[in-house]
Scaffold this active site. Structure first.
Site, PDB file in Angstrom:
ATOM      1  N   GLU A 363      28.854  34.462  26.700  1.00  0.00           N
ATOM      2  CA  GLU A 363      28.921  33.011  25.717  1.00  0.00           C
ATOM      3  C   GLU A 363      30.382  32.797  24.970  1.00  0.00           C
ATOM      4  O   GLU A 363      30.573  33.649  24.431  1.00  0.00           O
ATOM      5  CB  GLU A 363      27.519  33.279  24.186  1.00  0.00           C
ATOM      6  CG  GLU A 363      26.110  33.028  24.825  1.00  0.00           C
ATOM      7  CD  GLU A 363      25.378  32.624  23.994  1.00  0.00           C
ATOM      8  OE1 GLU A 363      25.836  31.978  23.287  1.00  0.00           O
ATOM      9  OE2 GLU A 363      24.379  33.761  23.848  1.00  0.00           O
TER      10      GLU A 363
HETATM   11  C1  BG6 Z   1      24.515  31.324  19.717  1.00  0.00           C
HETATM   12  C2  BG6 Z   1      22.904  31.659  20.519  1.00  0.00           C
HETATM   13  O1  BG6 Z   1      24.841  31.329  19.319  1.00  0.00           O
HETATM   14  O2  BG6 Z   1      25.328  29.983  20.324  1.00  0.00           O
HETATM   15  C3  BG6 Z   1      22.972  29.921  21.531  1.00  0.00           C
HETATM   16  O3  BG6 Z   1      22.874  32.626  21.436  1.00  0.00           O
HETATM   17  C4  BG6 Z   1      22.866  28.641  20.843  1.00  0.00           C
HETATM   18  O4  BG6 Z   1      21.503  29.811  21.426  1.00  0.00           O
HETATM   19  C5  BG6 Z   1      25.483  28.829  20.846  1.00  0.00           C
HETATM   20  O5  BG6 Z   1      22.480  27.346  21.245  1.00  0.00           O
HETATM   21  C6  BG6 Z   1      25.870  27.673  20.617  1.00  0.00           C
HETATM   22  O6  BG6 Z   1      25.340  26.837  19.249  1.00  0.00           O
HETATM   23  P1  BG6 Z   1      25.131  26.015  18.800  1.00  0.00           P
HETATM   24  O7  BG6 Z   1      23.913  25.685  17.341  1.00  0.00           O
HETATM   25  O8  BG6 Z   1      25.486  24.999  19.108  1.00  0.00           O
HETATM   26  O9  BG6 Z   1      23.944  25.433  20.267  1.00  0.00           O
END
Ligand code: BG6
Length: 463
Positions: A363
């Site tokens: 991510e």
């Molecule tokens: C990560 C999570 O911490 O961040 C996701 O695994 C999340 O579920 C992503 O969507 C981004 O954070 P946000 O709050 O901007 O959606």
């Protein structure tokens, strides 16, 4: 000699989402409710009932991922689609949905990277057993893992147990649990932390037994921390916050708790209850590789209140980021998340030098409030810039010897944010809906779509 200036040919490029933030169809196909389905909706946010309706649109979305050149795609399995009440009968329709989804991905040359659990325990297990507080739930998680490993053993070779397992510190609600009346919250948090490691180890064992050629990844959200100054208190605080991240990577890779974690627990009579065989199970079932989400960094700043730097004594992670501040040297996203590409390189180097395992970035990305322009697109140059700079730093880390297996950006198509906001978009593909209005959910390519396509096509050479 290996040329570390080039990315390996099989480098994994793609996007990442979760079931609940993308699928919708929250009560279709025999699915039971999960804790996210009944979470109170904040003012101006959305519930997850429809999300971006990936459940019905996955073929169209996967065609776009194929066009982008993705060779990998991360999503999670919704536990409540497989076991609607967490125990009892398995739901064949739920299993079939993921069969069809994985077949579609594989047909387009895209490897599914699958998270078993992304903050969405079946509601019934949260209510009946207080979630992962209960050993019964650990066993049910193991049972669910075995069912999906057996079912998808020929289709899925990359698995993550818990999304951002370190979110247990400060995020007990993600695991459907809360301390009961009279329980100490800090001790309770460490008990849940242990229970998750047991569940993780059981699933890792099951994976290695059922799909010997599959890889299990431990995952955390690595928030980089710098000391605000060279004041020793700041440095100590930054170190302690880092330890609260590292403890997870340590257990995943070495199969034992580090003493920097257990010694303060022992000193404070806060040791979690270990059942017979727990520590052996954890020791014997280490991961094949590590994975991280990375978004931003903070600075550890004790100038506000240096008295509360008692972590070493109390080991209290429940309010761990209370004394962090924004880094004055960095710009931030609209949501105040510091943009720090070099931070990614520092973290990759740090993790690799400690554990020597390959790292998968599962991510990374930037959320922005966006609308379609008159040309039915979004000129998201800031996203191109964000991703480009992070990929550059990742490549530099690789050229310095770090083994990175792949890079998955967060979102791919716009999805709901973790807080249920459609206004916080991450994708290359704009999805036509707002928080309040589902509209037609049509997909439109943003400017970054063509850019990322070039990046993948050149295997990261053209940025
Ligand atoms: C990560 C999570 O911490 O961040 C996701 O695994 C999340 O579920 C992503 O969507 C981004 O954070 P946000 O709050 O901007 O959606």
């Amino acid at each position: 000699m290996k040329n570390t200036n080039k990315l390996p040919k099989d480098f994994m490029w793609g996007g990442a989402v979760t079931s609940f933030q993308s699928e919708g169809a929250y009560n279709e196909g025999g699915k039971g409710l999960s804790i996210v389905d009944t979470r109170p909706v904040q003012e101006g946010h959305s519930n997850y009932n429809t999300a971006v309706d990936f459940y019905h649109n996955y073929k169209e979305d996967i065609a776009l991922f194929e066009e982008l050149g993705f060779n990998s795609y991360r999503t999670s399995i919704s536990w409540a689609r497989i076991f609607p009440d967490g125990e009892g009968e398995v739901n064949e329709e739920g299993l079939q949905f993921y069969d069809d989804l994985f077949d579609e991905l594989l047909a387009k040359g895209i490897k599914p990277i699958i998270t078993l659990y992304h903050f969405d325990i079946p509601l019934a297990l949260a209510k009946k057993y207080n979630g992962f507080y209960s050993r019964k739930v650990i066993d049910l998680f193991e049972k669910y893992s075995k069912v999906v490993f057996n079912r998808y053993k020929d289709k899925v070779k990359h698995w993550i147990t818990f999304n951002e397992q370190n979110s247990v510190f400060g995020g007990l609600n993600h695991y459907g649990t809360a301390p009961l009346e009279g329980m100490d919250k800090i001790a309770f948090t460490h008990q849940i932390c242990h229970n998750l490691f047991v569940a993780h180890a059981k699933a890792t064992k099951a994976l290695h037994d059922i799909i010997p050629d599959a890889k299990m990844y431990g995952m955390i959200n690595f928030i980089g921390i710098y000391p605000a100054t060279c004041k020793p208190e700041d440095v100590l605080y930054a170190e302690k916050l880092k330890e609260f991240n590292l403890v997870f990577l340590h257990v995943f890779s070495k199969g034992e708790y580090p003493t920097y974690y257990t010694a303060p627990l022992e000193n404070n009579n806060m040791m979690p209850k270990y059942e017979a065989g727990d520590l052996e199970l954890i020791k014997e079932n280490t991961v094949d590789a590590l994975s991280i989400s990375y978004y931003f960094t903070f600075i550890a700043d004790t100038t506000k209140n240096s008295d509360s730097i008692l972590f070493g004594e109390s080991n209290d992670p429940t309010n761990m980021y209370a004394l962090v501040s924004a880094n004055p040297y960095l710009k931030s996203s609209e949501w105040g998340w510091a943009i720090d590409p070099i931070g990614l390189r520092i973290i990759l180097k740090d993790i690799y030098s400690r554990y020597g395992l390959p790292i998968f970035i599962v991510e990374n990305g930037i959320g922005a409030n966006e609308e379609l322009n008159e040309n039915n697109t979004v000129n998201d140059d800031y996203r191109i810039d964000y991703l480009k700079r992070h990929i550059e730093e990742m490549k530099l880390a690789i050229s310095e010897g770090v083994e990175v297996e792949g890079y998955l950006m967060w979102g791919s198509t716009d999805i709901l944010s973790s807080g249920g906001q459609m206004s916080k978009r991450y994708g290359f593909v704009f999805v036509n809906r707002t928080d309040a209005d589902i509209k037609d959910l049509k997909r439109y390519k943003k400017k970054s779509f063509a850019w990322f396509k070039k990046v993948i096509k050149s295997n990261g050479e053209v940025l």
